[in-house]
Motif scaffolding. Structure first.
Motif, mmCIF file in Angstrom:
data_model
loop_
_atom_site.group_PDB
_atom_site.id
_atom_site.type_symbol
_atom_site.label_atom_id
_atom_site.label_comp_id
_atom_site.label_asym_id
_atom_site.label_seq_id
_atom_site.Cartn_x
_atom_site.Cartn_y
_atom_site.Cartn_z
ATOM 1 N N PHE A 69 29.606 38.316 37.777
ATOM 2 C CA PHE A 69 27.972 38.195 37.597
ATOM 3 C C PHE A 69 27.876 37.079 38.470
ATOM 4 O O PHE A 69 28.856 36.338 38.985
ATOM 5 C CB PHE A 69 27.915 37.395 36.263
ATOM 6 N N SER A 70 26.322 36.597 38.645
ATOM 7 C CA SER A 70 25.990 35.527 39.649
ATOM 8 C C SER A 70 25.270 34.455 38.596
ATOM 9 O O SER A 70 24.491 35.087 37.731
ATOM 10 C CB SER A 70 25.046 35.861 40.359
ATOM 11 N N ASP A 79 38.821 37.449 36.151
ATOM 12 C CA ASP A 79 39.912 38.575 36.072
ATOM 13 C C ASP A 79 40.491 38.562 34.660
ATOM 14 O O ASP A 79 41.892 38.388 35.017
ATOM 15 C CB ASP A 79 40.587 38.500 37.333
ATOM 16 N N SER A 80 40.060 38.353 33.719
ATOM 17 C CA SER A 80 40.728 38.243 32.226
ATOM 18 C C SER A 80 41.573 39.015 32.090
ATOM 19 O O SER A 80 42.758 39.148 31.255
ATOM 20 C CB SER A 80 39.716 38.055 31.217
ATOM 21 N N ARG A 81 41.597 40.309 32.571
ATOM 22 C CA ARG A 81 42.294 41.594 32.237
ATOM 23 C C ARG A 81 43.734 41.595 33.227
ATOM 24 O O ARG A 81 44.711 42.257 33.121
ATOM 25 C CB ARG A 81 41.781 42.969 32.328
ATOM 26 N N GLY A 82 43.626 40.901 34.473
ATOM 27 C CA GLY A 82 44.596 40.832 35.495
ATOM 28 C C GLY A 82 45.418 39.449 35.398
ATOM 29 O O GLY A 82 46.138 39.437 34.561
ATOM 30 N N SER A 83 45.182 38.765 36.470
ATOM 31 C CA SER A 83 45.466 37.540 36.836
ATOM 32 C C SER A 83 45.318 36.458 35.833
ATOM 33 O O SER A 83 45.945 35.469 35.686
ATOM 34 C CB SER A 83 45.366 37.032 37.933
ATOM 35 N N GLY A 84 44.251 36.633 34.989
ATOM 36 C CA GLY A 84 43.750 35.521 34.149
ATOM 37 C C GLY A 84 42.758 34.374 34.776
ATOM 38 O O GLY A 84 42.600 33.386 34.039
ATOM 39 N N GLN A 85 42.523 34.682 36.158
ATOM 40 C CA GLN A 85 41.881 33.609 36.892
ATOM 41 C C GLN A 85 40.397 33.889 36.923
ATOM 42 O O GLN A 85 40.010 34.981 36.833
ATOM 43 C CB GLN A 85 42.516 33.628 38.321
ATOM 44 N N VAL A 86 39.890 32.930 37.185
ATOM 45 C CA VAL A 86 38.429 32.843 37.425
ATOM 46 C C VAL A 86 38.065 32.714 39.037
ATOM 47 O O VAL A 86 38.660 31.615 39.446
ATOM 48 C CB VAL A 86 37.468 32.182 36.489
#
Length: 180
Positions: A69-70, A79-86
């Motif tokens: 989102f913006s 990226d909560s389903r992958g790396s867990g990073q924002v």
């Protein structure tokens, strides 16, 4: 703020523009900026509840629950389903800034070795100074969020917004070209 407080939100003691509420054992956090709200929670139902509550109170509420989102010129990807990073970027803001400032050309560095020399060039006119001030403020916003590498140059330029000269404008243009 009052409406959120009436709905059980409590202001953060460090930043009153951040409010929290616990729902079902999970925290629902809202960050307020004038008429923009960013809400976060691990519980999608809590976010849906908040959107519905705000729509009951205000006519023009737009809300969505997304991991991409913006918000205030920032593009946020959770990226909560992958790396867990924002990941936060501001490419759109930067592109609009380049258009607004009519930037052409690029630079490899944001400043030259004479950054801190005020020079004795002609002072900017009132209109030029207002434009200079606006551009410096836009750069400061960008610097504090995603472009810390221009921080020294922008910090210096903020000291010149009331007394800028043509040399300062060239320094500002260089920072903009670096971002470009």
């Amino acid at each position: 703020t009052k409406i959120l407080a009436d709905k059980g939100f409590k202001c953060n003691p460090v930043d009153p523009c951040v409010m929290n509420k616990t729902m079902g054992g999970n925290q629902l956090t809202v960050a307020l900026f004038v008429d923009d709200i960013l809400a976060t929670s691990v519980d999608a139902e809590a976010l849906t509840w908040l959107i519905d509550e705000l729509k009951e109170e205000f006519d023009d509420v737009k809300g969505s629950i997304n991991d991409d989102f913006s918000y205030l010129g920032m593009h946020v990807v959770n990226d909560s389903r992958g790396s867990g990073q924002v990941h936060v970027s501001m490419e759109g803001y930067e592109a609009e800034l380049m258009r607004y400032a009519e930037v052409t050309g690029v630079r490899k560095t944001p400043a030259a070795n004479h950054l801190f020399k005020t020079g004795s060039s002609q002072l900017l006119s009132r209109a030029e100074l207002a434009h200079f001030h606006t551009l410096v403020a836009k750069l400061l916003y960008l610097t504090l969020r995603t472009r810390p590498q221009v921080g020294v140059a922008v910090a210096y330029l903020t000291t010149r917004v009331t007394c800028g000269n043509k040399d300062d404008m060239r320094k500002l243009e260089r920072v903009l070209q670096y971002i470009n």
